[in-house]
Design an enzyme around this catalytic site. Structure first.
Site, PDB file in Angstrom:
ATOM      1  N   GLU A 504      -7.147  -6.979  14.108  1.00  0.00           N
ATOM      2  CA  GLU A 504      -5.919  -7.285  14.830  1.00  0.00           C
ATOM      3  C   GLU A 504      -5.616  -6.178  15.842  1.00  0.00           C
ATOM      4  OE1 GLU A 504      -3.146  -7.658  11.610  1.00  0.00           O
ATOM      5  OE2 GLU A 504      -4.588  -8.894  10.505  1.00  0.00           O
ATOM      6  N   GLU A 535      -6.517 -11.237   7.229  1.00  0.00           N
ATOM      7  CA  GLU A 535      -7.268 -10.148   6.601  1.00  0.00           C
ATOM      8  C   GLU A 535      -8.396 -10.619   5.693  1.00  0.00           C
ATOM      9  OE1 GLU A 535      -3.490  -8.331   7.981  1.00  0.00           O
ATOM     10  OE2 GLU A 535      -3.991 -10.156   6.877  1.00  0.00           O
ATOM     11  N   GLN A 557      -5.320  -3.383   9.556  1.00  0.00           N
ATOM     12  CA  GLN A 557      -4.402  -2.527  10.296  1.00  0.00           C
ATOM     13  C   GLN A 557      -3.722  -1.445   9.454  1.00  0.00           C
ATOM     14  OE1 GLN A 557      -0.981  -4.252  12.847  1.00  0.00           O
ATOM     15  NE2 GLN A 557      -2.805  -4.248  14.145  1.00  0.00           N
ATOM     16  N   ASP A 560      -1.852  -1.032   3.191  1.00  0.00           N
ATOM     17  CA  ASP A 560      -1.071  -1.993   2.417  1.00  0.00           C
ATOM     18  C   ASP A 560      -1.545  -3.425   2.659  1.00  0.00           C
ATOM     19  OD1 ASP A 560       1.345  -0.398   1.183  1.00  0.00           O
ATOM     20  OD2 ASP A 560       1.091   0.360   3.211  1.00  0.00           O
ATOM     21  N   TYR A 561      -2.095  -3.698   3.830  1.00  0.00           N
ATOM     22  CA  TYR A 561      -2.537  -5.057   4.147  1.00  0.00           C
ATOM     23  C   TYR A 561      -3.926  -5.356   3.602  1.00  0.00           C
ATOM     24  CZ  TYR A 561       1.287  -4.754   7.583  1.00  0.00           C
ATOM     25  OH  TYR A 561       2.496  -4.586   8.203  1.00  0.00           O
ATOM     26  N   HIS A 602       4.128   0.282   5.105  1.00  0.00           N
ATOM     27  CA  HIS A 602       3.373   1.014   6.127  1.00  0.00           C
ATOM     28  C   HIS A 602       3.100   2.451   5.704  1.00  0.00           C
ATOM     29  CE1 HIS A 602       5.251  -2.329   8.295  1.00  0.00           C
ATOM     30  NE2 HIS A 602       4.221  -2.271   9.107  1.00  0.00           N
TER      31      HIS A 602
END
Length: 813
Positions: A504, A535, A557, A560-561, A602
């Site tokens: 992304e 993802e 990115q 956490d993702y 984040h």
């Protein structure tokens, strides 16, 4: 809508299919018969106790034969556990190998898909030579390794198909002819109707459509997902209807060719697959083939009967629409063979499969029986001289007479005997000493059978990459950390044409932290590419590309993702090399960023989750961008997957630019001492290194010298034992990170205290310092009170020294 040229191709395809010879038809029918008998006899083997569990492809035979006819060398399959007929039809596995997997025969020659590590009907072809080098995929029918979680085969299908697009469009890849012939290869995906309810399916379908990858997806629709009918699985109960939005339109670029065909209609299946494959291969137009009116004569699996949840009317309909019955009727109607000839084929198929089953069973059991004979002989010799002879005799007899025999039974009997005789002498070359030697040899042999190949053993193993230190010129500029990585990525793309990066905002924008800035313009939109917010299929895209010989860097990115893609990372990528016993590899690099910033989603640092779910993937936790660049270079020189977690708050911090940024490498599993000390060893990584160093300076002011060790990678962990060497000097150890309590700090403690034997060198209890159990709160103060800070670390270490010498280090709070 088809263009005129496409219609011509369609007509040519139709004509070719109509010319199918009688011999071809009967050959296909025979494959279907043998596959059905394999299912019937396989289920019987489970019910009689020879096998643990069985899941089979009954009712799906004809569609898979049609698929096989469209499948060429160089193509790839990403499928699931109903595809046995297809694998038989392309010659990728034999019926004997199928039964070997059913029996869990732990031998890659007997069972090449997984060497007995996967349950039956989980297929894979061996993409690697025994030394770990790639075989020529363009000379093979290829299947990626199956996995049980529903729809988990779909994410990698994105990359398996997209690789053909890259091979066709990028001239710099034209020399890699062992992986592609000008991108002519198709990736064929198969999935059951119920599994299309999974998010992975829709994410993959969308991603393939956006990328216009040459993929043909088959949906085997028998109307149920175990006991749950389509009306509870799919909106309107009709997949073809809800897929219609993906259909190609004359006024809109992109989209799929969509087909709906009955699973018992042999001629229509042949025509449909030929047409879909021709378009995908020639023009890279993806297709979805919804195969309806399939049946499942044996039910979902050996665990239960479908009579429990299907009505009598439904069962009768399935009997009448069994694809083998329908093909038989069609053959008779076309006067291709007589009823007597078909009866004879059916009898022969049953006898053939049963004979093959017997051979598979004998091949599986013979080595175990031979091991038993050897052990029983040794037991008799021990018994002849042992004071425990009376107790040994029933153990020996029980083992000798056991009919259903496994290796664990033999080892269990050996353990019983050794415990009984533990007080007796064991001179070298005595029967009992030889029995112990046999037991120890079996430990090694069974590790090879079941535990080997979690990581690469090839000459390209990442652990063999040595260190190349940064070189700094006298006038080396201090630049933001993002510039360091940008220069490193530029060098990687220039050096290795196989490298492609995507994620992304990676392409046009150059990454949210500008680490890819300008590289799309320089190296092209196919090599530095944007993706959608997806993802799971970013990870899957990377797996598929890596399986086909490319070197993808997939950016997630934020750390956490990674959770969105964690299931695919864990179930597929991390286990791939192990579950194929070295038969496949996917050297994926996942680039992400984490640790302290601000915000719940984040500023995460869930390394404890990653290290426990991702064994089989290296996890690199650099403290700065120069170290991160070194890890990327190291991973690209190896042949294994890895994750690099960049420090989120490090992109603007200044670092000196190395003159050899494209060449520096950081060896995996080798810590670095950042600050020497004699009182306490502090073990940490990533962003916490700055907290540790700042705290150490403050502690030095009160007479406490802390040795700071950056582990650099969590997987692998401290291969040379540097932390233990430090602990021998300080006799005190503290583990610091930003994960939750009991996370990665607990893992590091276990590695040092238990694995390395650090317990023996401790003068006081080891301590861990981690973040709070909740997510990090927003704002600077929120981060301060959520994550370890200098004050917290200072207090813990000072307390340790107070325990050791309260007079010198009196309490201050």
């Amino acid at each position: 809508m088809l263009t005129t040229e496409e219609k011509k191709k369609q007509k040519a395809t139709d004509k070719n299919q109509l010319r199918l010879s009688a011999a071809d038809v009967l050959r296909d029918y025979n494959i279907a018969l043998e596959s059905r008998q394999t299912s019937l006899i396989g289920r019987r083997e489970v019910l009689n106790g020879r096998a643990k569990f069985g899941i089979f492809g009954d009712g799906k035979e004809l569609a898979q034969i049609a698929l096989a006819k469209a499948f060429r060398k160089g193509d790839f399959r990403a499928g699931y556990y109903r595809d046995q007929t297809f694998m038989f039809a392309i010659g990728a596995i034999t019926i004997q190998q199928f039964f070997a997997q059913l029996y869990a025969h732990a031998d890659a020659t007997a069972e090449p898909s997984s060497a007995g590590r996967q349950m039956n009907a989980h297929f894979a072809t061996r993409l690697l030579n025994d030394d770990g080098t790639w075989r020529s995929q363009t000379e093979l029918f290829n299947s990626s390794a199956d996995l049980s979680p529903t729809a988990a085969q779909m994410p990698k299908l994105v990359g398996l198909g997209y690789a053909s697009h890259l091979y066709r469009e990028l001239d710099i890849l034209s020399h890699l002819t062992q992986f592609s012939h000008n991108g002519d290869e198709i990736a064929f995906g198969t999935i059951g109707n119920a599994s299309t309810a999974e998010g992975h399916f829709w994410e993959a379908v969308n991603g393939i459509g956006v990328l216009r990858a040459p993929v043909v997806i088959s949906i085997w629709d028998d109307g149920y997902g175990i006991s749950v009918p389509n009306e509870h699985q799919i909106t309107k109960g009709n997949l073809s209807e809800i897929l219609d939005g993906f259909r190609r339109r004359p006024d809109v670029p992109g989209g799929y060719e969509l087909y709906t065909v009955k699973g018992w209609d042999y001629p229509a299946l042949l025509e449909t697959y030929a047409r879909a494959a021709d378009m995908a291969r020639a023009e890279h137009i993806p297709a979805i083939i919804h195969v309806i009116e399939m049946t499942q004569p044996l039910g979902h699996s050996s665990s239960g009967s479908h009579e429990r949840y299907k009505s009598a009317e439904r069962l009768e309909w399935e009997r009448q629409h069994d694809c083998l019955l329908k093909m038989r009727e069609w053959i008779l109607d076309q006067h291709i063979a007589t009823a007597g000839e078909l009866d004879n084929m059916e009898r022969n198929a049953e006898m053939l499969v049963e004979n093959i089953r017997v051979k598979a069973w004998q091949a599986f059991t013979r080595p175990i029986h031979d091991e038993r004979l050897h052990v029983v002989d040794l037991m008799e010799q021990v018994e002849a001289t042992s004071i425990q002879a009376a107790a040994i005799e029933p153990i020996r007899r029980r083992l000798a007479k056991r009919e259903s025999l496994l290796r664990r039974d033999v080892l269990s009997a050996v353990r019983e005997l050794l415990v009984l005789t533990r007080h007796e002498s064991r001179p070298p070359d005595s029967p009992i000493a030889r029995l112990i030697e046999w037991q120890q040899a079996q430990g090694s042999a069974n590790y090879e059978r079941y535990g080997s190949h979690l990581y690469s053993r090839s000459a390209e193993s990442t652990l063999g990459v040595g260190e190349v230190k940064p070189i700094y010129e006298a006038n080396a500029p201090n630049v933001p950390g993002s510039h360091i990585l940008n220069a490193a990525f530029d060098a990687m793309l220039a050096r290795d044409p196989r490298v492609v990066a995507f994620g992304e905002d990676v392409g046009f924008l150059g990454g949210v932290n500008q680490t890819w800035a300008g590289l799309q313009a320089k190296h092209g939109p196919l090599r530095v590419a944007d993706t959608g917010i997806r993802e799971a299929t970013i990870v899957g895209q990377a797996i598929g590309l890596a399986l086909r010989g490319l070197r993808p860097i997939a950016e997630i990115q934020y750390l956490d993702y990674v959770l969105y893609g964690l299931q695919i990372l864990s179930d597929d990528l991390a286990s791939l090399h192990w579950r194929t016993r070295g038969g496949q590899k996917a050297p994926v690099i996942v680039s992400t960023r984490g640790h302290r910033l601000e915000g719940i989603w984040h500023a995460g640092s869930p390394l404890g989750a990653l290290i426990n779910l991702l064994r089989g993937i290296y996890i690199c936790v650099p403290r700065d961008m120069t170290q991160a660049a070194g890890f990327y270079n190291t991973l690209l020189l190896g042949d294994e997957p890895g994750i690099v977690v960049e420090v989120l708050n490090g992109y603007r911090l200044k670092e000196k630019m190395p003159a050899n940024i494209g060449d520096i490498t950081v060896p995996l599993g080798v810590p670095e001492v950042l600050r020497p000390g004699s009182d306490v060893t502090m073990v940490t990584y990533g962003a916490a290194c700055r907290i540790a160093l700042e705290t150490a300076e403050a502690l030095s002011g009160v007479g406490i010298e802390v040795e700071i060790i950056d582990v650099q990678t969590l997987l692998p962990f401290d291969r040379p034992g540097m932390i233990l060497d430090s602990l021998k000097k300080t006799n005190r150890v503290v583990f610091l990170d930003e994960d939750t309590p009991g996370g990665a700090t607990a893992y590091m403690l276990q590695q040092v205290i238990e694995v390395q034997g650090g317990f023996h060198w401790l003068d006081c209890e080891p301590r861990t310092i981690a973040a709070q159990p909740h997510r990090p709160a927003y704002g600077s103060d929120g981060a301060y009170f959520s994550k370890p800070n200098v004050e917290d670390v200072f207090a813990v270490i000072y307390d340790l020294m107070n325990e050791a010498n309260p007079a010198r280090y009196p309490r201050y709070q």
